[in-house]
Design a protein around this motif. Structure first.
Motif, PDB file in Angstrom:
ATOM      1  N   THR A  90      38.992  30.362  44.409  1.00  0.00           N
ATOM      2  CA  THR A  90      38.020  31.086  45.222  1.00  0.00           C
ATOM      3  C   THR A  90      38.377  32.566  45.282  1.00  0.00           C
ATOM      4  O   THR A  90      39.496  32.930  45.659  1.00  0.00           O
ATOM      5  N   ALA A  91      37.432  33.396  44.899  1.00  0.00           N
ATOM      6  CA  ALA A  91      37.685  34.839  44.834  1.00  0.00           C
ATOM      7  C   ALA A  91      36.400  35.544  44.405  1.00  0.00           C
ATOM      8  O   ALA A  91      35.427  34.884  43.989  1.00  0.00           O
ATOM      9  N   VAL A  92      36.430  36.852  44.503  1.00  0.00           N
ATOM     10  CA  VAL A  92      35.405  37.656  43.855  1.00  0.00           C
ATOM     11  C   VAL A  92      35.908  37.960  42.451  1.00  0.00           C
ATOM     12  O   VAL A  92      37.035  38.440  42.288  1.00  0.00           O
ATOM     13  N   TYR A  93      35.084  37.677  41.489  1.00  0.00           N
ATOM     14  CA  TYR A  93      35.452  37.882  40.093  1.00  0.00           C
ATOM     15  C   TYR A  93      34.748  39.140  39.582  1.00  0.00           C
ATOM     16  O   TYR A  93      33.519  39.245  39.635  1.00  0.00           O
ATOM     17  N   TYR A  94      35.547  40.061  39.079  1.00  0.00           N
ATOM     18  CA  TYR A  94      35.035  41.310  38.543  1.00  0.00           C
ATOM     19  C   TYR A  94      35.194  41.321  37.028  1.00  0.00           C
ATOM     20  O   TYR A  94      36.244  40.932  36.514  1.00  0.00           O
ATOM     21  N   CYS A  95      34.182  41.790  36.353  1.00  0.00           N
ATOM     22  CA  CYS A  95      34.363  42.039  34.934  1.00  0.00           C
ATOM     23  C   CYS A  95      34.733  43.500  34.742  1.00  0.00           C
ATOM     24  O   CYS A  95      34.417  44.357  35.575  1.00  0.00           O
ATOM     25  N   ALA A  96      35.416  43.758  33.675  1.00  0.00           N
ATOM     26  CA  ALA A  96      35.916  45.104  33.431  1.00  0.00           C
ATOM     27  C   ALA A  96      36.019  45.328  31.928  1.00  0.00           C
ATOM     28  O   ALA A  96      36.089  44.379  31.148  1.00  0.00           O
ATOM     29  N   ARG A 111      38.612  51.675  32.749  1.00  0.00           N
ATOM     30  CA  ARG A 111      37.504  52.580  32.491  1.00  0.00           C
ATOM     31  C   ARG A 111      36.215  52.138  33.165  1.00  0.00           C
ATOM     32  O   ARG A 111      35.542  52.933  33.807  1.00  0.00           O
ATOM     33  N   TYR A 112      35.840  50.883  32.992  1.00  0.00           N
ATOM     34  CA  TYR A 112      34.575  50.392  33.526  1.00  0.00           C
ATOM     35  C   TYR A 112      34.779  49.119  34.342  1.00  0.00           C
ATOM     36  O   TYR A 112      35.490  48.211  33.927  1.00  0.00           O
ATOM     37  N   TRP A 113      34.110  49.087  35.499  1.00  0.00           N
ATOM     38  CA  TRP A 113      34.148  47.928  36.383  1.00  0.00           C
ATOM     39  C   TRP A 113      32.735  47.416  36.614  1.00  0.00           C
ATOM     40  O   TRP A 113      31.802  48.202  36.754  1.00  0.00           O
ATOM     41  N   GLY A 114      32.626  46.107  36.737  1.00  0.00           N
ATOM     42  CA  GLY A 114      31.372  45.509  37.187  1.00  0.00           C
ATOM     43  C   GLY A 114      31.393  45.336  38.694  1.00  0.00           C
ATOM     44  O   GLY A 114      32.392  45.623  39.349  1.00  0.00           O
ATOM     45  N   GLN A 115      30.330  44.826  39.224  1.00  0.00           N
ATOM     46  CA  GLN A 115      30.181  44.751  40.666  1.00  0.00           C
ATOM     47  C   GLN A 115      30.769  43.468  41.240  1.00  0.00           C
ATOM     48  O   GLN A 115      30.795  43.261  42.287  1.00  0.00           O
TER      49      GLN A 115
END
Length: 123
Positions: A90-96, A111-115
């Motif tokens: 359980t967590a917030v999953y960020y793409c990068a 460099r780049y993060w998703g929401q």
């Protein structure tokens, strides 16, 4: 560049989810892409990454064998297939995305993060 993550939700322990992260604004075919998660009250944790060539790396034993990262260059999208989920996932999953997969692993100056997309696993 925008990274749009989707696919999160609520699932029971033992279930599966597939996260997607679509990049827009420019092609990221030469970048490494990956997933980083953050559980409440905890530090961010590298989950998985994939180089532009398709080489994969996973954050730790807790996800190896259960999670699979992949990417589709034509769709500018990275995926995270998560199986045998447990409440500890359980967590917030960020793409990068970053030019260096080591930078993704370190989680600093990416460099780049998703929401982010919320994954909740109930017992």
């Amino acid at each position: 560049v925008q990274l749009q993550a989707s696919g999160g939700g609520m699932v029971q322990a033992g279930g599966s989810l597939r996260l997607s992260c679509a990049a827009s604004g420019r092609t990221l075919s030469s970048y490494a892409m990956g997933w980083i998660r953050q559980a409440p009250g905890q530090e961010r944790e590298f989950v998985a990454g994939i180089t532009w060539k398709g080489e994969t790396t996973y954050g730790g034993d807790s996800v190896k064998g259960r999670f699979t990262i992949s990417r589709d260059h034509a769709k500018n999208t990275v995926y995270l297939q998560m199986n045998s989920l447990s409440p500890e996932d359980t967590a917030v999953y960020y793409c990068a995305a970053d030019a260096s997969i080591m930078t993704l692993r370190r989680g600093v100056r990416i460099r780049y993060w998703g929401q982010g997309t919320q994954v909740t696993v109930s017992s």
